[in-house]
Design an enzyme around this catalytic site. Structure first.
Site, PDB file in Angstrom:
ATOM      1  CG  LEU A  64      -2.441  -0.887   1.134  1.00 20.06           C
ATOM      2  CD1 LEU A  64      -2.905  -1.152   2.505  1.00 20.06           C
ATOM      3  CD2 LEU A  64      -3.119  -0.608  -0.028  1.00 20.06           C
ATOM      4  CB  CYS A  80      -4.749  -5.110   1.478  1.00 22.94           C
ATOM      5  SG  CYS A  80      -2.912  -4.937   1.176  1.00 22.94           S
ATOM      6  N   GLY A 115      -3.855 -12.528 -11.854  1.00 23.05           N
ATOM      7  CA  GLY A 115      -3.809 -13.120 -13.374  1.00 23.05           C
ATOM      8  C   GLY A 115      -4.662 -14.087 -13.520  1.00 23.05           C
ATOM      9  N   GLY A 151      -7.440  -6.109 -14.109  1.00 25.54           N
ATOM     10  CA  GLY A 151      -6.366  -5.875 -13.300  1.00 25.54           C
ATOM     11  C   GLY A 151      -4.912  -6.186 -13.951  1.00 25.54           C
TER      12      GLY A 151
END
Lengths: 302, 266
Positions: free
Chosen positions: A72, A129, A216, A264
């Site tokens: 972050l 996260c 991915g 993403g």
């Protein structure tokens, strides 16, 4: 043809967004992608104070995916508003700010700052996260903490509130129901899977932060299954993400029930991916004579 | 910055694991500056390596761009196996390059694959009339992994080499040669440019700091996007007030002033 969808009060001209952490603060890809093709940009996660992030290496490529451990790194909420937010107004693109405070109070404070900004279209609350010691995924793995953080943030803003869920849980449907009941206008799923990679010569973890988040194409089938389970059990719109690299991938998520998708990791190796996917959805609708994207969303035959 | 598909015009193995590839792209070649880089991706999809890889511009002449790389993993192996005529996707030019203003005497130091950005820098300095005052110091493991010396001697530069095993030039680290070159005069127009492994960069930074010589270092880090979006390629730096911050190698670098960089043993 109608390709418009609604997430809370945000109207997306196309159902394709770019996912948090993969598109910086919007300006980085200006030369490489036609922004009119994407519905919204979700920013890199923001904390109240500037954050330096994790030691490098922060990324390692894995089979059909990658692990990241950024931690972050960001300039903090006030610098974001001052330095990064004007870009979105100048380029007339919807800005959804990913909020990643390490406590309930910090998240509330960040959201108050953002709530005063006309150019913030919505908040994506990052309770998922995997790369920070406090907050992040800890919120998303406990139903009680999740209920508390979402309901407190809900009180702090009337803007569209999206909760981004972690896949690192036993039952994502339970978390989705909690986030919905606590006042989320929509859900983003999924964030990355916690993972590890080892250097066999040094016998040390490759990443400076030891573990990282897997993203991915490798994670797409799992993401799709989770979107499918959640869509059957909540009423709020779901933004599907996790390994989307082609229009076909995106259409799978829409058919499964996602109202919109986010691209993403694919952007990293194909900078134009989100725009190409957006175009590809339109082509698919033309080829299949679908006039309204609503007829595609949730049309899974089972 | 451009994202383009280019056709490979040349692919030459120049030592055991070093390859030099060439292609043409006018838009990128026109904008490229020494020290900047390109993200390069082999187009055939492969599940074990999807991401692009960063490479410095090695030589840029007219529309022609040459890159030099070492095969270190799956991505570079795949690139080394790409045939002339195949397409690659390239994004660039990226990052902040070397400065070539106010240089009266240049010392270029390349360790191993760190030679990659130096030929382009040398020709740029030559265009600015600095060739006669240019020394190039190249280090390698052994004589057979030394390469591209001609691209500097052809410009009239003095080239000195060092090898770990003594099979060519000085036996020992290339920074020994830098120590000798820095003896004597320390005029303000003297600049050291270096690229190579971290221990070498650390020594270059120390030697130039001790002698008060301007120094620019090109550093390397793992990258995902190359354009500043993913925050992967963090590099520890120190600001003028002594504050320590991570900067992005792809955007604030890859070339940094030596004084800005923090090394592991600092």
């Amino acid at each position: 043809m109608k390709t418009e969808v609604k997430i809370g009060s945000i109207v997306l001209r196309r159902p394709v967004m770019v996912a948090s952490g993969t598109f910086g603060y919007g300006e980085e890809y200006l030369d490489l992608l036609d922004y009119s093709e994407i519905g919204a940009i979700v920013t890199k996660g923001i904390t109240l104070k500037p954050k330096e992030g994790n030691p490098p290496p922060r990324v390692v490529e894995t089979a059909a995916g990658m692990l990241n451990s950024i931690g972050l790194q960001n300039p903090g909420a006030e610098a974001f508003v001052r330095e990064k937010l004007p870009f979105f107004r100048e380029h007339r693109i919807s800005c959804i700010v990913n909020v990643a405070g390490s406590s309930v109070e910090e998240n509330v404070e960040i959201v108050r700052i953002l709530d005063a900004e006309e150019n913030v279209a919505g908040i994506e609350l990052n309770v998922s996260c995997p790369n920070v010691k406090k907050g992040g995924m800890a919120f998303g793995k406990s139903a009680e903490l999740l209920r508390e953080v979402v309901s407190e943030v809900r009180k702090a803003t009337r803007k569209t509130l999206i909760t981004k869920l972690s896949p690192n849980v036993t039952d994502i449907v339970e978390m989705a129901r909690v986030a919905e009941a606590a006042g989320s206008d929509a859900l983003s799923l999924i964030n990355t899977f916690a993972g590890l990679a080892v250097d066999i010569e040094t016998r040390k973890p490759i990443l400076g932060g030891v573990t990282g988040g897997l993203s991915g194409p490798a994670i797409k089938p799992v993401a799709l299954r989770m979107v499918w389970e959640v869509c059957k059990n909540v009423k709020v719109p779901v933004i599907g993400m996790g390994g989307i690299a082609t229009a076909g991938d995106a259409i799978e998520f829409l058919i499964t029930g996602a109202t919109a998708v986010a691209v993403g990791t694919a952007t990293f190796y194909h900078p134009n991916a989100a725009a190409a996917i957006s175009d590809g959805i339109v082509e698919y609708m033309e080829a299949h004579e679908i006039d309204d994207i609503a007829d595609l969303i949730g049309s899974l035959e089972s | 910055m451009y994202c383009r598909h280019v056709k490979l015009v040349s692919n030459e193995r120049i030592s055991e694991t070093y390859y030099r590839i060439g292609f043409e792209c006018r838009e990128i070649a026109e904008k490229a500056r020494p020290g900047q880089f390109l993200m390069v991706r082999v187009l055939e999809p492969a599940w074990e390596h999807m991401l692009s890889r960063p490479f410095s511009f090695c030589e840029v002449s007219g529309d022609r761009i040459e890159l030099l790389f070492n095969v270190v993993g799956k991505g570079t192996r795949s690139l080394s196996e790409t045939r002339v005529g195949s397409s690659l996707e390239v994004i660039g030019p990226l990052g902040k390059g070397f400065s070539s203003e106010d240089v009266s005497r240049a010392i270029l130091v390349g360790g191993g694959m760190g030679i990659a950005p130096l030929p382009f820098l040398a020709s740029e300095l030559t265009k600015r009339g600095r060739a006669a005052m240019m020394t190039v110091l190249l280090g390698a493991r052994t004589a057979s992994s030394l390469c591209l010396q001609d691209s500097f001697t052809d410009l009239g530069a003095e080239v000195r080499v060092a090898t770990d095993d003594g099979t060519a030039g000085h036996r020992g680290p290339v920074t020994d040669l830098l120590g000798e070159s820095l003896k004597g005069a320390s005029d303000s127009g003297r600049v050291v440019y270096a690229c190579g492994p971290e221990p070498m960069l650390r020594t270059v930074a120390r030697l130039t700091r001790e002698r008060g010589v301007r120094c620019e270092l090109s550093v390397e880090e793992r990258m995902a996007c190359g354009v500043g979006a993913c925050m992967s390629c963090a590099c520890e730096t120190r600001d003028e007030h002594g504050g320590v911050h991570y900067q992005r190698v792809c955007t604030e670098g890859p070339v940094f002033n030596a004084a800005e960089l923090l090394f592991d043993e600092d």
